[in-house]
Design a protein around this motif. Sequence first.
Motif, PDB file in Angstrom:
ATOM      1  N   SER A   1      89.707 -14.202  74.087  1.00 35.31           N
ATOM      2  CA  SER A   1      89.791 -15.613  74.500  1.00 35.31           C
ATOM      3  C   SER A   1      90.592 -16.463  73.529  1.00 35.31           C
ATOM      4  N   GLY A   2      91.176 -15.831  72.523  1.00 36.65           N
ATOM      5  CA  GLY A   2      91.907 -16.606  71.529  1.00 36.65           C
ATOM      6  C   GLY A   2      91.009 -17.497  70.698  1.00 36.65           C
ATOM      7  N   GLY A   3      89.756 -17.072  70.518  1.00 40.86           N
ATOM      8  CA  GLY A   3      88.814 -17.824  69.696  1.00 40.86           C
ATOM      9  C   GLY A   3      88.006 -18.864  70.441  1.00 40.86           C
ATOM     10  N   LEU A   4      88.192 -18.989  71.748  1.00 39.50           N
ATOM     11  CA  LEU A   4      87.424 -19.995  72.499  1.00 39.50           C
ATOM     12  C   LEU A   4      85.941 -19.648  72.546  1.00 39.50           C
ATOM     13  N   PHE A   5      85.626 -18.354  72.648  1.00 39.02           N
ATOM     14  CA  PHE A   5      84.223 -17.948  72.575  1.00 39.02           C
ATOM     15  C   PHE A   5      83.920 -17.587  71.128  1.00 39.02           C
ATOM     16  N   ASP A   6      83.003 -18.323  70.521  1.00 41.77           N
ATOM     17  CA  ASP A   6      82.678 -18.096  69.107  1.00 41.77           C
ATOM     18  C   ASP A   6      81.210 -18.418  68.886  1.00 41.77           C
ATOM     19  N   CYS A   7      80.431 -17.380  68.578  1.00 39.54           N
ATOM     20  CA  CYS A   7      78.997 -17.563  68.326  1.00 39.54           C
ATOM     21  C   CYS A   7      78.716 -18.146  66.955  1.00 39.54           C
TER      22      CYS A   7
ATOM     23  N   PRO B   1      80.220 -24.970  55.597  1.00 42.13           N
ATOM     24  CA  PRO B   1      81.169 -25.976  56.055  1.00 42.13           C
ATOM     25  C   PRO B   1      82.003 -25.523  57.244  1.00 42.13           C
ATOM     26  N   ALA B   2      82.313 -24.239  57.304  1.00 37.96           N
ATOM     27  CA  ALA B   2      83.063 -23.677  58.434  1.00 37.96           C
ATOM     28  C   ALA B   2      82.524 -22.286  58.705  1.00 37.96           C
ATOM     29  N   SER B   3      82.272 -21.988  59.964  1.00 35.65           N
ATOM     30  CA  SER B   3      81.661 -20.707  60.320  1.00 35.65           C
ATOM     31  C   SER B   3      82.331 -20.170  61.562  1.00 35.65           C
ATOM     32  N   SER B   4      82.608 -18.861  61.562  1.00 38.36           N
ATOM     33  CA  SER B   4      83.224 -18.231  62.720  1.00 38.36           C
ATOM     34  C   SER B   4      82.747 -16.798  62.831  1.00 38.36           C
TER      35      SER B   4
ATOM     36  N   PRO C   1      84.870 -24.464  69.106  1.00 36.52           N
ATOM     37  CA  PRO C   1      84.915 -23.888  67.766  1.00 36.52           C
ATOM     38  C   PRO C   1      86.191 -24.223  67.011  1.00 36.52           C
ATOM     39  N   ARG C   2      87.213 -24.688  67.711  1.00 39.64           N
ATOM     40  CA  ARG C   2      88.465 -25.042  67.040  1.00 39.64           C
ATOM     41  C   ARG C   2      88.350 -26.351  66.285  1.00 39.64           C
TER      42      ARG C   2
END
Length: 279
Positions: A84-90, A110-113, A222-223
Motif C-alpha cells: 500500500s506504499g505505507g498507507l496501512f501501518d499498525c 515520537p515516530a512509530s512505524s 501514518p504519513r
Amino acid sequence: MKACRPHLGTYVEIRLADPVPEHALSAALSQAFARIEQVHRLMSVFDATSDVGRINRMRPGDTLAVHPWTHEVLALAKEIHVASGGLFDCGVAARLASWGLLPPAAAEVPASSLASLILTPDGGVRCDAPVQIDLGGIAKGYAVDQAVAALREAGVAGGVVNAGGDLRVFGDAEEDIWLRDPADPAHLRHAGTLRDGACATSATYYSRRTVEGEEVSALVDPRTGAALRTRSSYTVVAPSCAVADALTKVLALAGEPGHPCLAAYGAESVVLSPEPCSP
C-alpha cells in the motif's frame, strides 16, 4: 443453527447453513469461539501480557518470541504495509493513545512505524527503532478467519461468522451485506449479497471525538499522524477477512476506490458518502 457471544469488543455471531448433528454442533462452535478468544489474548493492545503488549515494551535490538498466529498477522500486516506504499501501518498506537482511544503508550515514541518491526525466520520479532503497534485493524478479521477454519476442520460445510461487521461467508452459505449509512448510522443500506468471501468496513462515525479542541478519530494517516475526519464509510470485499479488514484503511486513506493494492489482493470496494437518507 446459530450462536452469539461477546468477543473482540463486539458480538460475534456464528450461523451454520447446513444441518450439523447435535453431538458435533457444540464441539464445532466451541472450537470456533476458542480460536477467537485466543486471537484476542494474543493480540489485544489492552492486555499488557499479550504479544502486542510485550512488543510495545521492546527496546531496539531486543528479540521476542511470539505465537505463530501473531507472527502470521504481523507478516500479513507488513506485506500490506509495503503493497500500500505505507498507507496501512499498525505502528500508530502511540498516536491513538495520546487521544485516549487506546491505553497509555508503554514508552515515549515520537515516530512509530511497522517498518521498524523485523520478523525473524525462527518466528520471533525485533525492532530497530522504538515502535508502538495496534493490530486492531487486522486482528479482528484474522479472528473471523480462524473461526471459519475451525468450523471447516470440524466438518461444517457452510456458514457465516460475523464479528460486528467483519463478516466471512463460506461453503454454500450466502449473506446480505448491510452497511450503516454514514449520515445516520442507525439506518442500514443494502449493498448486495456475499458468497464465499469476506467483507469489513471502516468509518469514523463511532470513534470521532474532540481532544484539545481538535476532532480526532480511530483512523490515522501514518504519513502525517493526523486523524481522518472523513464522514464516508469504506467497505472492502476480499477472499479473507483479515485482508478485507486491513484494506479498509488503505481505501479510506487513498481517498479513491481504485488503489492498486486492492486489485493485488482480489478485493473490491464500496464507499458510502454521508448524503441524506431518502424518506
